[in-house]
Motif scaffolding. Structure first.
Motif, PDB file in Angstrom:
ATOM      1  N   LEU A 132       0.826  -1.208   0.000  1.00 56.31           N
ATOM      2  CA  LEU A 132       0.000   0.000   0.000  1.00 56.31           C
ATOM      3  C   LEU A 132       0.861   1.260   0.000  1.00 56.31           C
ATOM      4  CD1 LEU A 132      -2.857  -0.964   2.492  1.00 56.31           C
ATOM      5  CD2 LEU A 132      -3.103  -0.477   0.051  1.00 56.31           C
ATOM      6  N   ILE A 133       1.923   1.245   0.766  1.00 55.97           N
ATOM      7  CA  ILE A 133       2.822   2.401   0.806  1.00 55.97           C
ATOM      8  C   ILE A 133       3.457   2.625  -0.564  1.00 55.97           C
ATOM      9  CG2 ILE A 133       4.981   3.271   1.781  1.00 55.97           C
ATOM     10  CD1 ILE A 133       4.144   1.883   4.424  1.00 55.97           C
ATOM     11  N   LYS A 134       3.876   1.527  -1.217  1.00 62.33           N
ATOM     12  CA  LYS A 134       4.456   1.633  -2.564  1.00 62.33           C
ATOM     13  C   LYS A 134       3.442   2.208  -3.549  1.00 62.33           C
ATOM     14  CE  LYS A 134       7.722  -2.272  -2.238  1.00 62.33           C
ATOM     15  NZ  LYS A 134       8.019  -3.630  -2.770  1.00 62.33           N
ATOM     16  N   LEU A 135       2.200   1.719  -3.464  1.00 58.27           N
ATOM     17  CA  LEU A 135       1.168   2.195  -4.372  1.00 58.27           C
ATOM     18  C   LEU A 135       0.817   3.658  -4.109  1.00 58.27           C
ATOM     19  CD1 LEU A 135      -1.221  -0.892  -4.577  1.00 58.27           C
ATOM     20  CD2 LEU A 135       0.054   0.131  -6.471  1.00 58.27           C
ATOM     21  N   LYS A 136       0.819   4.039  -2.860  1.00 56.43           N
ATOM     22  CA  LYS A 136       0.545   5.443  -2.534  1.00 56.43           C
ATOM     23  C   LYS A 136       1.617   6.346  -3.130  1.00 56.43           C
ATOM     24  CE  LYS A 136      -0.549   8.593   1.263  1.00 56.43           C
ATOM     25  NZ  LYS A 136      -0.657   8.785   2.728  1.00 56.43           N
ATOM     26  N   GLU A 137       2.871   5.905  -3.037  1.00 53.23           N
ATOM     27  CA  GLU A 137       3.972   6.688  -3.611  1.00 53.23           C
ATOM     28  C   GLU A 137       3.879   6.723  -5.133  1.00 53.23           C
ATOM     29  OE1 GLU A 137       7.409   4.751  -2.066  1.00 53.23           O
ATOM     30  OE2 GLU A 137       7.271   5.694  -0.078  1.00 53.23           O
ATOM     31  N   ASN A 143     -12.477  -3.053 -12.761  1.00 59.71           N
ATOM     32  CA  ASN A 143     -12.350  -4.303 -12.008  1.00 59.71           C
ATOM     33  C   ASN A 143     -13.686  -5.016 -11.879  1.00 59.71           C
ATOM     34  OD1 ASN A 143      -9.603  -4.483 -11.486  1.00 59.71           O
ATOM     35  ND2 ASN A 143      -9.715  -3.358  -9.551  1.00 59.71           N
ATOM     36  N   GLU A 144     -14.770  -4.231 -11.831  1.00 58.65           N
ATOM     37  CA  GLU A 144     -16.091  -4.823 -11.642  1.00 58.65           C
ATOM     38  C   GLU A 144     -16.603  -5.549 -12.885  1.00 58.65           C
ATOM     39  OE1 GLU A 144     -17.237  -5.179  -8.857  1.00 58.65           O
ATOM     40  OE2 GLU A 144     -16.424  -3.582  -7.598  1.00 58.65           O
ATOM     41  N   TYR A 145     -15.913  -5.397 -14.017  1.00 59.04           N
ATOM     42  CA  TYR A 145     -16.270  -6.200 -15.185  1.00 59.04           C
ATOM     43  C   TYR A 145     -16.117  -7.689 -14.887  1.00 59.04           C
ATOM     44  CZ  TYR A 145     -16.398  -2.339 -18.654  1.00 59.04           C
ATOM     45  OH  TYR A 145     -16.717  -1.224 -19.386  1.00 59.04           O
ATOM     46  N   ALA A 146     -15.281  -8.019 -13.900  1.00 60.06           N
ATOM     47  CA  ALA A 146     -15.033  -9.413 -13.529  1.00 60.06           C
ATOM     48  C   ALA A 146     -16.224 -10.046 -12.836  1.00 60.06           C
ATOM     49  CB  ALA A 146     -13.797  -9.502 -12.630  1.00 60.06           C
ATOM     50  N   HIS A 196      -7.962  -3.354  -5.826  1.00 59.88           N
ATOM     51  CA  HIS A 196      -7.900  -4.755  -5.405  1.00 59.88           C
ATOM     52  C   HIS A 196      -7.632  -4.864  -3.900  1.00 59.88           C
ATOM     53  CE1 HIS A 196      -8.333  -6.868  -9.160  1.00 59.88           C
ATOM     54  NE2 HIS A 196      -7.367  -6.174  -9.739  1.00 59.88           N
ATOM     55  N   LEU A 197      -6.674  -4.090  -3.396  1.00 59.47           N
ATOM     56  CA  LEU A 197      -6.340  -4.166  -1.975  1.00 59.47           C
ATOM     57  C   LEU A 197      -7.431  -3.548  -1.112  1.00 59.47           C
ATOM     58  CD1 LEU A 197      -2.504  -3.417  -2.048  1.00 59.47           C
ATOM     59  CD2 LEU A 197      -3.631  -5.589  -1.568  1.00 59.47           C
ATOM     60  N   TYR A 198      -8.039  -2.482  -1.597  1.00 58.06           N
ATOM     61  CA  TYR A 198      -9.137  -1.829  -0.876  1.00 58.06           C
ATOM     62  C   TYR A 198     -10.237  -2.837  -0.566  1.00 58.06           C
ATOM     63  CZ  TYR A 198     -12.927   1.657  -0.184  1.00 58.06           C
ATOM     64  OH  TYR A 198     -13.974   2.404   0.306  1.00 58.06           O
ATOM     65  N   TRP A 199     -10.706  -3.541  -1.615  1.00 59.41           N
ATOM     66  CA  TRP A 199     -11.829  -4.453  -1.425  1.00 59.41           C
ATOM     67  C   TRP A 199     -11.413  -5.771  -0.777  1.00 59.41           C
ATOM     68  CZ3 TRP A 199     -16.204  -2.264  -1.182  1.00 59.41           C
ATOM     69  CH2 TRP A 199     -16.487  -1.141  -1.954  1.00 59.41           C
ATOM     70  N   SER A 200     -10.144  -6.125  -0.881  1.00 55.46           N
ATOM     71  CA  SER A 200      -9.667  -7.318  -0.166  1.00 55.46           C
ATOM     72  C   SER A 200      -9.746  -7.096   1.335  1.00 55.46           C
ATOM     73  CB  SER A 200      -8.227  -7.641  -0.574  1.00 55.46           C
ATOM     74  OG  SER A 200      -8.146  -8.008  -1.923  1.00 55.46           O
ATOM     75  N   LEU A 201      -9.304  -5.926   1.780  1.00 56.45           N
ATOM     76  CA  LEU A 201      -9.386  -5.600   3.211  1.00 56.45           C
ATOM     77  C   LEU A 201     -10.841  -5.477   3.650  1.00 56.45           C
ATOM     78  CD1 LEU A 201      -6.467  -3.001   3.313  1.00 56.45           C
ATOM     79  CD2 LEU A 201      -6.449  -5.297   4.327  1.00 56.45           C
TER      80      LEU A 201
END
Length: 338
Positions: free
Chosen positions: A214-219, A271-274, A325-330
């Motif tokens: 998450l930190i990497k993605l935020k950066e 992502n919701e197309y899945a 992906h990480l948002y909805w996984s959490l």
């Protein structure tokens, strides 16, 4: 039997709740989310009589309730009310799922609904109660995941999303994405499941690794200078409705709405197309994404969008798609506890 405009037929009563500078009818009653419909109906009748003066003298025979599809965490019902003059009013009642306050800011949602409704998005908010709300009924069908990739519908979704992003919601314009996702991470990191199988799977998760990613993605996303907009943040097929006869598209369910990054809202939608089966082979192709981008960036003249602008939005959306992906996984870990 004649259906009437609910906004004219409903007269609010009882308490009131403020949503910014607008007052909404409010009841302190609750409705048990877990009840079967026949057991729930008397409570719904009591609620409606408490909320709306116009119906306070009607007996239970004037009310009918039916389950609606589309809710994942919430329970959605269509309620029809036969008035003394023979008119029938249709409304929707949304009962919040248990413990959703951990992941949803209800005050933020309420304020947004009022202003989005005024801008032409979603149903009208008629009243609230302790664990839900009553809204006008939309005569339309819920989309399925395969609908969203149809070129004509994809273009309309893109056009409406551009307008949605231009709505001004009073209050702080600070993006809430990272505040929300790190709040989810904190909550998800300290869960205990009664189900042994769930608990064993949960123990395999390295939340330190999740935090690092998450930190990497935020950066990474911070370098993109993505526009901050009021975002839907949950634009799955279940939150899109279509009146086929009128060819009118509706966005609904704004409970995750907040000021956020444009690329997150679009990437999350892709992502919701899945679908709920999470078949990511259905993720839109680059050509399908560019079709969407053209109608988002220039709804009136989509073919005039430059290749540079298309590529820039592609990079922005693809980067924020990873965050989604990480948002909805959490989120799913927290919901699995409920």
């Amino acid at each position: 039997m004649v259906a009437v405009n609910v906004t004219n037929a409903v007269e609010a009563s009882g308490e009131a709740r403020n949503a910014g500078d607008i007052t909404i009818a409010h009841s302190s009653l609750t409705v048990d989310h877990s009840l079967k419909l026949p057991e729930m109906k008397p409570r719904i009748v009591e609620l409606f009589k408490d909320l709306f003066n116009h119906w306070s003298n009607l007996d239970e025979s004037h009310f009918a309730a039916a389950q609606l599809s589309g809710g994942i965490t919430n329970r959605l019902l269509k309620v029809s009310v036969e008035e003394e003059n023979g008119n029938t009013v249709l409304v929707t009642i949304r009962i919040y799922g248990p413990n959703t306050e951990y992941v949803i800011n209800r005050d933020r949602e309420l304020q947004a609904i009022v202003h989005l409704s005024a801008a032409g998005f979603g149903p009208k908010l008629l009243g609230t109660f302790e664990n839900g709300m009553v809204q006008s009924f939309i005569h339309a069908r819920t989309l399925n995941a395969s609908d969203m990739r149809k070129p004509k519908l994809a273009a309309e979704i893109a056009k409406q999303l551009k307008s949605f992003h231009q709505v001004d919601i009073p209050g702080s314009k600070e993006p809430q994405l990272w505040n929300d996702i790190f709040k989810f991470l904190k909550k998800a990191s300290y869960l205990t499941y009664d189900d042994r199988k769930k608990q064993n799977m949960y123990k395999k998760i390295s939340f330190k690794e999740v935090e690092t990613e998450l930190i990497k993605l935020k950066e990474l996303t911070g370098q993109l200078d993505a526009p901050v907009v009021f975002a839907h943040n949950d634009l799955l097929s279940g939150n899109l409705m279509l009146n086929d006869d009128e060819e009118k598209l509706y966005f609904i369910d704004f409970e995750y709405g907040s000021y956020s990054y444009r690329g997150f809202d679009i990437g999350n939608h892709f992502n919701e197309y899945a679908g709920l089966d999470c078949d990511y082979t259905l993720y839109p192709t680059k050509n399908e994404q560019y079709h969407f981008f053209r109608h988002y960036l220039n709804p009136e003249k989509p073919n005039e969008v430059s290749d540079i602008d298309l590529e820039a939005l592609y990079v922005e959306t693809t980067s924020y798609m990873l965050v989604s992906h990480l948002y909805w996984s959490l989120w799913a870990l927290i919901q699995a506890k409920n």
